[in-house]
Design a protein around this motif. Structure first.
Motif, PDB file in Angstrom:
ATOM      1  N   GLN A   1      24.212  36.366  42.190  1.00  0.00           N
ATOM      2  CA  GLN A   1      24.347  35.206  41.315  1.00  0.00           C
ATOM      3  C   GLN A   1      25.496  35.370  40.324  1.00  0.00           C
ATOM      4  O   GLN A   1      26.173  34.413  39.976  1.00  0.00           O
ATOM      5  CB  GLN A   1      23.034  34.963  40.558  1.00  0.00           C
ATOM      6  N   SER A   2      25.720  36.597  39.868  1.00  0.00           N
ATOM      7  CA  SER A   2      26.813  36.826  38.921  1.00  0.00           C
ATOM      8  C   SER A   2      28.175  36.802  39.602  1.00  0.00           C
ATOM      9  O   SER A   2      29.174  36.407  38.990  1.00  0.00           O
ATOM     10  CB  SER A   2      26.615  38.163  38.200  1.00  0.00           C
ATOM     11  N   TRP A   3      28.240  37.229  40.855  1.00  0.00           N
ATOM     12  CA  TRP A   3      29.526  37.276  41.568  1.00  0.00           C
ATOM     13  C   TRP A   3      29.839  36.008  42.341  1.00  0.00           C
ATOM     14  O   TRP A   3      31.004  35.763  42.675  1.00  0.00           O
ATOM     15  CB  TRP A   3      29.528  38.469  42.543  1.00  0.00           C
ATOM     16  N   LEU A   4      28.805  35.204  42.647  1.00  0.00           N
ATOM     17  CA  LEU A   4      29.034  34.016  43.461  1.00  0.00           C
ATOM     18  C   LEU A   4      30.048  33.045  42.836  1.00  0.00           C
ATOM     19  O   LEU A   4      30.959  32.572  43.530  1.00  0.00           O
ATOM     20  CB  LEU A   4      27.696  33.305  43.722  1.00  0.00           C
ATOM     21  N   PRO A   5      29.953  32.712  41.534  1.00  0.00           N
ATOM     22  CA  PRO A   5      30.976  31.811  40.961  1.00  0.00           C
ATOM     23  C   PRO A   5      32.388  32.373  41.079  1.00  0.00           C
ATOM     24  O   PRO A   5      33.338  31.626  41.335  1.00  0.00           O
ATOM     25  CB  PRO A   5      30.538  31.680  39.494  1.00  0.00           C
ATOM     26  N   ARG A   6      32.521  33.691  40.913  1.00  0.00           N
ATOM     27  CA  ARG A   6      33.853  34.296  41.027  1.00  0.00           C
ATOM     28  C   ARG A   6      34.384  34.210  42.461  1.00  0.00           C
ATOM     29  O   ARG A   6      35.568  33.946  42.672  1.00  0.00           O
ATOM     30  CB  ARG A   6      33.797  35.753  40.573  1.00  0.00           C
ATOM     31  N   LEU A   7      33.494  34.433  43.418  1.00  0.00           N
ATOM     32  CA  LEU A   7      33.916  34.344  44.813  1.00  0.00           C
ATOM     33  C   LEU A   7      34.307  32.918  45.190  1.00  0.00           C
ATOM     34  O   LEU A   7      35.256  32.703  45.945  1.00  0.00           O
ATOM     35  CB  LEU A   7      32.791  34.838  45.731  1.00  0.00           C
ATOM     36  N   VAL A   8      33.573  31.948  44.647  1.00  0.00           N
ATOM     37  CA  VAL A   8      33.886  30.549  44.951  1.00  0.00           C
ATOM     38  C   VAL A   8      35.224  30.147  44.332  1.00  0.00           C
ATOM     39  O   VAL A   8      36.032  29.438  44.943  1.00  0.00           O
ATOM     40  CB  VAL A   8      32.744  29.633  44.453  1.00  0.00           C
TER      41      VAL A   8
ATOM     42  N   ALA B   1      37.692  32.199  43.418  1.00  0.00           N
ATOM     43  CA  ALA B   1      38.803  33.099  43.742  1.00  0.00           C
ATOM     44  C   ALA B   1      39.897  32.441  44.604  1.00  0.00           C
ATOM     45  O   ALA B   1      41.088  32.580  44.290  1.00  0.00           O
ATOM     46  CB  ALA B   1      38.265  34.354  44.426  1.00  0.00           C
ATOM     47  N   PRO B   2      39.560  31.716  45.694  1.00  0.00           N
ATOM     48  CA  PRO B   2      40.642  31.096  46.482  1.00  0.00           C
ATOM     49  C   PRO B   2      41.475  30.096  45.674  1.00  0.00           C
ATOM     50  O   PRO B   2      42.702  30.081  45.772  1.00  0.00           O
ATOM     51  CB  PRO B   2      39.887  30.397  47.624  1.00  0.00           C
ATOM     52  N   SER B   3      40.805  29.280  44.854  1.00  0.00           N
ATOM     53  CA  SER B   3      41.548  28.296  44.046  1.00  0.00           C
ATOM     54  C   SER B   3      42.452  28.986  43.042  1.00  0.00           C
ATOM     55  O   SER B   3      43.605  28.583  42.836  1.00  0.00           O
ATOM     56  CB  SER B   3      40.578  27.369  43.315  1.00  0.00           C
ATOM     57  N   VAL B   4      41.942  30.042  42.398  1.00  0.00           N
ATOM     58  CA  VAL B   4      42.752  30.778  41.425  1.00  0.00           C
ATOM     59  C   VAL B   4      43.947  31.428  42.109  1.00  0.00           C
ATOM     60  O   VAL B   4      45.079  31.382  41.603  1.00  0.00           O
ATOM     61  CB  VAL B   4      41.894  31.827  40.705  1.00  0.00           C
ATOM     62  N   ALA B   5      43.715  32.033  43.272  1.00  0.00           N
ATOM     63  CA  ALA B   5      44.806  32.695  43.993  1.00  0.00           C
ATOM     64  C   ALA B   5      45.877  31.696  44.419  1.00  0.00           C
ATOM     65  O   ALA B   5      47.079  31.955  44.282  1.00  0.00           O
ATOM     66  CB  ALA B   5      44.245  33.436  45.217  1.00  0.00           C
ATOM     67  N   ILE B   6      45.436  30.537  44.922  1.00  0.00           N
ATOM     68  CA  ILE B   6      46.399  29.510  45.337  1.00  0.00           C
ATOM     69  C   ILE B   6      47.190  28.993  44.141  1.00  0.00           C
ATOM     70  O   ILE B   6      48.407  28.809  44.212  1.00  0.00           O
ATOM     71  CB  ILE B   6      45.656  28.365  46.057  1.00  0.00           C
TER      72      ILE B   6
END
Length: 309
Positions: free
Chosen positions: A24-31, A33-38
């Motif tokens: 639950q703590s890592w799920l928002p970051r994983l979601v 992450a692609p947008s931030v990287a792009i």
């Protein structure tokens, strides 16, 4: 010591709860992450690439033969660039100042809870819904001496009336100010109105109990509370002014001649369309520097004031 059967489910449940909490703590970051990287790649990555190209002799296609700050020296020696830069100072200064004054005035007017507030707010905001291309075309018709405001006033019998700024090299840049202020002042009004409605009424009531008049309350109490709104408005308007391209193309085309050029139109018309990628990249970096010159000192002062507190 042997573990009882009652302890095994408890330990498994604890382990399962720990894994679930970790997910639950890592799920928002994983979601995200692609947008931030792009975003990092397509914004800051291309900013870095543009800076690299500004240090090369790139023409039609990117070339990585570095010439140092030679493109910047060429830019500084270009008369058309200085015309565009001086026009940006005139256009940006007047555009920001007039929009702030008109936006604050309209917001104060609507803050008096006048009748038909919703209708007036919609009318003031409507121009912002239009693109700058539409705004430029409409104002080009209005300011055309042969069929716009000048022709209309002369048809009323005022034959000596003249309003031909659109075809005057010394005045064409001011037509850009008129059109841009008409479009953006309603947006600034909305920002100020939101800020006014967010101020605690107790502060105003306390000032009224002290005998302060309404104009004095606005000048000494309310407007100082709107510093973050003023900063947001200045930043947004500065961004609009520095990147203004479509309004210039639609309204004046940079003319007469190149008398109403802005850096964005210079970058396109004089650099990129003439196979001068290096020169265009240098002008783009100077435009970015203009934004940072406004943003960095303010952020420094804000962070310093918070640290002192």
């Amino acid at each position: 010591m042997p573990i009882s059967t009652s302890q095994v489910p408890a330990q498994a449940g604890t382990r399962g709860h720990s894994v679930s909490a970790s997910l639950q703590s890592w799920l928002p970051r994983l979601v995200l992450a692609p947008s931030v990287a792009i975003s990092l790649f397509f914004v800051y990555g291309f900013m870095i690439w543009t800076f690299v190209l500004s240090l090369t002799n790139s023409r039609m296609l990117p070339s990585y033969h570095f010439v140092g700050f030679g493109q910047y020296a060429r830019l500084m020696a270009n008369e058309r660039w200085w015309v565009a830069a001086s026009n940006l100072a005139i256009f940006g200064g007047l555009f920001i100042a007039i929009c702030l004054v008109i936006g604050a005035g309209l917001a104060i007017l609507l803050d008096q809870r006048i009748r038909q507030e919703g209708t007036l707010r919609t009318l003031y905001l409507y121009p912002m819904a239009l693109s700058f291309i539409v705004t430029g075309v409409v104002w080009k018709w209005l300011l055309n001496p042969g069929l716009g405001i000048q022709a209309m006033v002369r048809s009323w019998g005022f034959d000596s009336f003249t309003f031909d700024w659109l075809v005057q090299p010394d005045m064409a840049v001011y037509t850009l100010v008129i059109a841009a202020v008409w479009q953006a002042s309603g947006f600034v009004m909305a920002l100020f109105l939101a800020g006014l409605r967010g101020i605690d009424d107790e502060i105003i009531k306390a000032a009224q109990l002290d005998g302060a008049s309404l104009p004095r309350i606005y000048r000494r109490v309310i407007l100082p509370c709107l510093r973050p709104v003023v900063f947001s408005a200045v930043m947004i308007l500065s961004h609009i002014a520095i990147k203004s391209f479509d309004l210039v193309v639609a309204l004046t085309g940079g003319g007469p001649g190149y008398s109403s050029d802005l850096p964005a139109t210079f970058m396109y018309a004089h650099a990129f369309t003439r196979a001068q990628i290096g020169l265009g990249s240098a002008s783009a970096m100077l435009m970015l520097g203009g934004v940072l010159a406004i943003l960095v000192p303010y952020l420094y002062s804000e962070l310093r004031s918070k640290r002192d507190v």
